[in-house]
Design a protein around this motif. Structure first.
Motif, PDB file in Angstrom:
ATOM      1  N   GLY A  87     -11.016  16.511  21.214  1.00 57.67           N
ATOM      2  CA  GLY A  87     -11.665  15.213  21.177  1.00 57.67           C
ATOM      3  C   GLY A  87     -11.989  14.709  19.797  1.00 57.67           C
ATOM      4  N   ARG A  88     -11.488  15.375  18.764  1.00 55.36           N
ATOM      5  CA  ARG A  88     -11.724  14.940  17.391  1.00 55.36           C
ATOM      6  C   ARG A  88     -10.717  13.870  16.992  1.00 55.36           C
ATOM      7  NH1 ARG A  88     -11.317  20.381  13.995  1.00 55.36           N
ATOM      8  NH2 ARG A  88      -9.291  20.247  15.023  1.00 55.36           N
ATOM      9  N   ILE A  89     -11.160  12.972  16.138  1.00 56.68           N
ATOM     10  CA  ILE A  89     -10.276  11.931  15.627  1.00 56.68           C
ATOM     11  C   ILE A  89      -9.260  12.525  14.661  1.00 56.68           C
ATOM     12  CG2 ILE A  89     -10.379  10.213  13.762  1.00 56.68           C
ATOM     13  CD1 ILE A  89     -12.315   8.627  15.377  1.00 56.68           C
ATOM     14  N   ARG A  90      -8.023  12.022  14.752  1.00 53.25           N
ATOM     15  CA  ARG A  90      -6.968  12.356  13.792  1.00 53.25           C
ATOM     16  C   ARG A  90      -6.316  11.054  13.328  1.00 53.25           C
ATOM     17  NH1 ARG A  90      -4.759  17.550  13.686  1.00 53.25           N
ATOM     18  NH2 ARG A  90      -6.223  19.046  14.576  1.00 53.25           N
ATOM     19  N   LEU A  91      -6.348  10.808  12.044  1.00 47.73           N
ATOM     20  CA  LEU A  91      -5.651   9.663  11.458  1.00 47.73           C
ATOM     21  C   LEU A  91      -4.172  10.020  11.326  1.00 47.73           C
ATOM     22  CD1 LEU A  91      -5.906   6.836  10.125  1.00 47.73           C
ATOM     23  CD2 LEU A  91      -6.355   8.013   7.961  1.00 47.73           C
ATOM     24  N   VAL A  92      -3.292   9.152  11.834  1.00 48.07           N
ATOM     25  CA  VAL A  92      -1.857   9.454  11.865  1.00 48.07           C
ATOM     26  C   VAL A  92      -1.058   8.348  11.174  1.00 48.07           C
ATOM     27  CG1 VAL A  92      -2.186  10.674  14.042  1.00 48.07           C
ATOM     28  CG2 VAL A  92      -1.387   8.320  14.088  1.00 48.07           C
ATOM     29  N   ASP A  93       0.223   8.598  11.030  1.00 46.80           N
ATOM     30  CA  ASP A  93       1.228   7.651  10.533  1.00 46.80           C
ATOM     31  C   ASP A  93       0.949   7.202   9.100  1.00 46.80           C
ATOM     32  OD1 ASP A  93       3.300   5.960  10.137  1.00 46.80           O
ATOM     33  OD2 ASP A  93       2.974   4.746  11.926  1.00 46.80           O
ATOM     34  N   PHE A  94       1.406   8.016   8.153  1.00 45.03           N
ATOM     35  CA  PHE A  94       1.268   7.718   6.736  1.00 45.03           C
ATOM     36  C   PHE A  94       2.538   7.056   6.186  1.00 45.03           C
ATOM     37  CE2 PHE A  94      -2.265  10.382   7.478  1.00 45.03           C
ATOM     38  CZ  PHE A  94      -3.187  10.142   6.453  1.00 45.03           C
ATOM     39  N   GLY A  95       3.260   6.371   7.057  1.00 42.65           N
ATOM     40  CA  GLY A  95       4.505   5.717   6.647  1.00 42.65           C
ATOM     41  C   GLY A  95       4.321   4.543   5.702  1.00 42.65           C
ATOM     42  N   SER A  96       3.099   3.973   5.652  1.00 41.27           N
ATOM     43  CA  SER A  96       2.825   2.881   4.712  1.00 41.27           C
ATOM     44  C   SER A  96       1.918   3.317   3.573  1.00 41.27           C
ATOM     45  CB  SER A  96       2.167   1.700   5.448  1.00 41.27           C
ATOM     46  OG  SER A  96       3.029   1.149   6.421  1.00 41.27           O
ATOM     47  N   ALA A  97       1.576   4.608   3.532  1.00 40.69           N
ATOM     48  CA  ALA A  97       0.618   5.105   2.550  1.00 40.69           C
ATOM     49  C   ALA A  97       1.193   5.050   1.140  1.00 40.69           C
ATOM     50  CB  ALA A  97       0.201   6.527   2.898  1.00 40.69           C
ATOM     51  N   GLU A  98       0.272   4.991   0.170  1.00 44.37           N
ATOM     52  CA  GLU A  98       0.676   4.918  -1.229  1.00 44.37           C
ATOM     53  C   GLU A  98      -0.325   5.704  -2.067  1.00 44.37           C
ATOM     54  OE1 GLU A  98       2.755   4.882  -3.623  1.00 44.37           O
ATOM     55  OE2 GLU A  98       3.479   2.829  -3.344  1.00 44.37           O
ATOM     56  N   CYS A  99       0.154   6.244  -3.155  1.00 44.59           N
ATOM     57  CA  CYS A  99      -0.717   6.940  -4.099  1.00 44.59           C
ATOM     58  C   CYS A  99      -1.224   5.945  -5.145  1.00 44.59           C
ATOM     59  CB  CYS A  99       0.028   8.085  -4.785  1.00 44.59           C
ATOM     60  SG  CYS A  99       0.490   9.430  -3.664  1.00 44.59           S
ATOM     61  N   PHE A 100      -2.454   6.139  -5.569  1.00 44.98           N
ATOM     62  CA  PHE A 100      -3.045   5.251  -6.568  1.00 44.98           C
ATOM     63  C   PHE A 100      -3.802   6.099  -7.589  1.00 44.98           C
ATOM     64  CE2 PHE A 100      -6.251   5.865  -3.308  1.00 44.98           C
ATOM     65  CZ  PHE A 100      -7.417   6.076  -4.041  1.00 44.98           C
ATOM     66  N   GLY A 101      -4.234   5.463  -8.651  1.00 44.68           N
ATOM     67  CA  GLY A 101      -5.022   6.140  -9.682  1.00 44.68           C
ATOM     68  C   GLY A 101      -5.679   5.120 -10.582  1.00 44.68           C
ATOM     69  N   GLU A 102      -6.412   5.591 -11.584  1.00 43.72           N
ATOM     70  CA  GLU A 102      -7.127   4.691 -12.488  1.00 43.72           C
ATOM     71  C   GLU A 102      -6.183   3.722 -13.184  1.00 43.72           C
ATOM     72  OE1 GLU A 102      -9.573   6.780 -15.208  1.00 43.72           O
ATOM     73  OE2 GLU A 102     -10.768   7.781 -13.654  1.00 43.72           O
ATOM     74  N   GLU A 103      -5.000   4.183 -13.489  1.00 45.09           N
ATOM     75  CA  GLU A 103      -4.028   3.337 -14.182  1.00 45.09           C
ATOM     76  C   GLU A 103      -2.928   2.845 -13.253  1.00 45.09           C
ATOM     77  OE1 GLU A 103      -4.625   2.520 -17.276  1.00 45.09           O
ATOM     78  OE2 GLU A 103      -6.369   3.847 -17.324  1.00 45.09           O
ATOM     79  N   ARG A 104      -3.145   3.013 -11.950  1.00 41.93           N
ATOM     80  CA  ARG A 104      -2.074   2.668 -11.012  1.00 41.93           C
ATOM     81  C   ARG A 104      -2.646   1.919  -9.816  1.00 41.93           C
ATOM     82  NH1 ARG A 104       2.055   6.927  -7.978  1.00 41.93           N
ATOM     83  NH2 ARG A 104       3.409   5.363  -7.058  1.00 41.93           N
ATOM     84  N   ALA A 105      -2.618   0.598  -9.883  1.00 39.62           N
ATOM     85  CA  ALA A 105      -3.037  -0.227  -8.754  1.00 39.62           C
ATOM     86  C   ALA A 105      -1.876  -0.327  -7.766  1.00 39.62           C
ATOM     87  CB  ALA A 105      -3.457  -1.608  -9.229  1.00 39.62           C
ATOM     88  N   MET A 106      -2.171  -0.847  -6.588  1.00 43.82           N
ATOM     89  CA  MET A 106      -1.153  -0.995  -5.557  1.00 43.82           C
ATOM     90  C   MET A 106      -0.835  -2.464  -5.338  1.00 43.82           C
ATOM     91  SD  MET A 106      -2.549   1.842  -2.831  1.00 43.82           S
ATOM     92  CE  MET A 106      -4.259   1.329  -3.048  1.00 43.82           C
TER      93      MET A 106
END
Length: 277
Positions: A147-166
């Motif tokens: 019954g725990r939540i699981r976030l799925v489908d990282f097909g649109s996910a992106e990596c970011f950082g201080e010098e890397r906006a999306m």
């Protein structure tokens, strides 16, 4: 199907289908355990952006899942020139959308707070690792056997950082943040906006921004005119509405981070009607 995949797993029935492929049941040849295998057809990836996102999905899912009990786990990656196979947790449903729409009336605040806390723990862990999901919606929030939540489908996910906006328009119309639609660079807080829309839906049973067409929905999102109709939200606590306003905030610099959501008094108090003056 990949020969290596068929050696390690027995492939079963199709249980889902998406833009670039399908999801099948599969059974470990060694243990007999049941999993899901997401099969992505590379020949359908005609758009360079789609190809890039799909190619990095396995890596991002692995990074997001490590030590994160509220993210789908990945157990194997099999690929050749034409197909990518991802072996994942079997999460047969229902998803959060089914849970919201399959009941009479909105979700009570204590239950909604518990669900939102789990979702935000998943999102916060991703953000700490430099990952933005970018398609947070109830359909991508599943439940495991406990019954725990699981976030799925990282097909649109992106990596970011201080010098890397999306940048780039991704996501689902009702849940996408306005800065994504405006064509500007944006931060991981787009996930907080989307989670805020989910919270509004859980407590009100309706969406905050809607229209007859995708264009009308986008226009409503860009206006960002957040309202709480009294006939629907009269019994919702001031604390819950305060949190929603801080999540569905048009100005990303003023919008809560995932960590701030988790520290809000409504989440900490378990949604037990903590009103704000």
């Amino acid at each position: 199907m990949s020969e290596a995949l068929k050696r390690d797993y027995e492939i079963g029935a199709e249980i889902g289908r998406g833009r670039f492929g399908a999801v099948f049941l599969c059974y470990s040849a060694q243990s007999g355990e049941t999993f899901a295998v997401k099969t992505i057809d590379r020949t359908r990836l005609t758009d360079p952006t789609d190809r890039q996102l799909v190619e990095q999905e396995a890596k991002i899912t692995l990074l997001a899942a490590v030590g994160n009990p509220h993210v789908v786990q990945i157990y194997g990656v099999y690929e050749d020139d034409s197909v990518i196979h991802l072996v994942l947790d079997l999460l047969p449903g229902p998803d959060l959308f089914d849970r919201i729409t399959g009941r009479e009336g909105p979700i009570p605040e204590p239950e909604a707070a518990a669900l939102m806390a789990q979702l935000m723990e998943a999102i916060n862990a991703c953000h700490r690792r430099g990952i933005a999901h970018r398609d947070v919606k109830p359909d991508n929030v599943m439940f495991d056997s406990r019954g725990r939540i699981r976030l799925v489908d990282f097909g649109s996910a992106e990596c970011f950082g201080e010098e890397r906006a999306m940048s780039g328009v991704v996501g689902t119309p009702h849940y996408v943040a306005p800065e994504v639609l405006a064509g500007r660079e944006y931060s991981e807080k787009v996930d907080v906006w989307s989670a805020g829309v989910i919270l509004y839906l859980m407590l009100g049973g309706i969406l905050p921004f809607y229209g007859e067409t995708a264009v009308e929905i986008f226009e409503a999102v860009l206006r960002g005119n957040l309202r709480f109709p009294s006939r629907i939200f009269s019994s919702v606590s001031l604390a819950a509405k305060d949190l929603i306003r801080r999540m569905i905030c048009r100005d990303p610099s003023r919008r809560f981070s995932a960590d701030q959501v988790l520290r809000h008094r409504w989440i900490v108090g378990g949604g037990e009607g903590a009103n704000l003056a």
